[in-house]
Design a protein around this motif. Structure first.
Motif: not given
Length: 323
Positions: A233-251
Motif C-alpha cells: 500500500x505504501x510503494x509503487x507496484x514496481x517497488x512492491x515487486x522488488x520488495x517481494x523478490x528481495x524477500x524470496x531471495x533472502x529466504x
C-alpha cells in the motif's frame, strides 16, 4: 451518534451453522502456523534421550495453545477489518475471486458481538494452555518464559488494541510470529538456544510472510482506503515487486549463509532447493504472469514443502549426531 459498525451492512449469503461460521472465523482450515510444532518435534526427538513424556505433554499443550491464540488473533483481525471497511472492500461484490463466506462478518453469518466474544474466549483458553505448557515443560529458562509471555500479549494486538498491523509492522509481525512459534517450544523442550533451529525458525516464519505479502498485493486498494500501511500500500507496484523478490531471495540466502558458516550442515542449502524453486515459480506467477491469487495459493504449497524439508534436515542432523 452512529458507530462505524452501524454504517456497514454485511452482504447476506446462504445461511450456515454457527459452528461452521465460528470455524471460518478462527481460520481452522489454514493450519500453516501450527506446523511449527512438527519442526520442533523433529529437532528434539533424535537423539532419543532428549525426548520423554514431559516434552511430549508440553508440545501438545503448546500446540493447542497456539491454535487458540491464533484463532483469537484472526478473529480480532476480521472484526477490525469489518469495522474499518477494508474487508467489505476486499471481499465485496467487486472482488469475485475472494470467497465471502470466509469472512463471516462480511457474509452476515456472525455479528460483531459474537466475533468479539469468540476472540476473548479463545484468547483466554490459549493463554491458559500456554501456562500449562510452561508448567509441563522439562525446562523453564527465563528467556523462554518471557518470549511466550510477549508472544501472547503481542499476538492479541496484531489488529486489535494497539493495532500493530496498522502502524507499519504487519510484515515483520507475521514473520516474527512464525519464528517465535518454533523457538519458544524448542526452548521449553531443551532449555537451550540453537542457532540451527533459529535458522529453521526464520525459514518457517518466511512461509506465512510470503503468502501474506501476496495477499497484501491483492488487497492494496482496500488497505490504502483505511490507512493500513502494508508495503504494497505504501510503494509503487514496481517497488512492491522488488520488495517481494528481495524477500524470496533472502529466504534462499538464509539457508546458504547458514550452510557456508557452519551454523547448518553443508548440505542444508541443497536440501532446501525444492522450496527455493517453488518460491521462484510463485514470484513468476505473481509478478510476471500477474496472477497474484494463484501465486498466493502456491505460497501455501511452498511453505508446506519447506516444513517437510526442515523436518528431514533435523532428522538427518540428529541421526548424524547420534551415530
Amino acid at each position: 451518534m452512529t458507530s462505524s459498525t452501524d454504517t456497514l451492512t454485511p452482504t447476506a449469503v446462504r445461511p450456515e451453522s454457527k459452528f461452521r461460521s465460528y470455524t471460518r472465523l478462527g481460520k481452522l482450515d489454514v493450519y500453516d502456523y501450527y506446523l511449527s510444532i512438527l519442526v520442533v518435534l523433529s529437532a528434539v526427538i533424535v537423539p532419543a534421550g532428549r525426548f520423554g513424556p514431559a516434552t511430549a505433554a508440553m508440545l501438545v499443550a503448546f500446540l493447542l495453545g497456539e491454535i487458540f491464540v491464533i484463532m483469537a488473533l484472526v478473529a480480532f483481525d476480521d472484526l477490525t477489518g469489518f469495522r474499518d471497511g477494508s474487508d467489505i472492500a476486499n471481499y465485496g461484490p467487486d472482488n469475485p475471486l475472494r470467497m465471502k463466506l470466509r469472512k463471516p462478518l462480511v457474509a452476515g453469518t456472525l455479528t460483531a458481538r459474537e466475533a468479539l466474544g469468540f476472540g476473548w474466549v479463545t484468547a483466554a483458553i490459549g493463554g491458559a494452555l500456554w501456562v500449562g505448557a510452561i508448567a509441563l515443560g522439562p525446562h523453564r529458562a527465563m528467556w523462554t518464559v518471557l518470549l511466550i509471555a510477549v508472544l501472547y500479549v503481542i499476538s492479541l494486538q496484531y489488529s486489535y488494541g494497539i493495532k500493530i498491523s496498522y502502524h507499519g509492522f504487519q510484515e515483520a509481525f507475521i514473520a516474527a510470529l512464525g519464528v517465535a512459534l518454533v523457538v519458544a517450544p524448542y526452548g521449553l523442550a531443551t532449555g537451550t538456544f540453537s542457532w540451527f533451529v533459529f535458522v529453521q525458525a526464520l525459514l518457517f516464519g518466511a512461509g506465512p510472510l510470503m503468502f501474506g505479502v501476496y495477499s497484501n498485493t491483492n488487497d492494496v486498494e482496500g488497505d490504502r482506503a483505511v490507512g493500513r500501511p502494508t508495503v504494497a500500500a505504501l510503494v509503487s507496484p514496481r517497488g512492491n515487486a522488488i520488495f517481494v523478490g528481495s524477500l524470496s531471495a533472502a529466504e534462499f540466502l538464509i539457508g546458504a549463509v547458514a550452510s557456508a558458516s557452519g551454523i547448518a550442515p553443508w548440505w542444508f542449502v541443497f536440501l532446501m532447493l525444492p522450496a527455493t524453486v517453488l518460491r521462484a515459480r510463485q514470484y513468476f506467477l505473481g509478478f510476471r504472469r500477474d496472477d497474484i491469487m494463484r501465486a498466493r495459493k502456491l505460497g501455501f504449497v511452498v511453505h508446506r514443502v519447506s516444513v517437510v524439508l526442515l523436518i528431514a534436515a533435523n532428522l538427518l542432523a540428529g541421526w548424524g549426531a547420534a551415530a
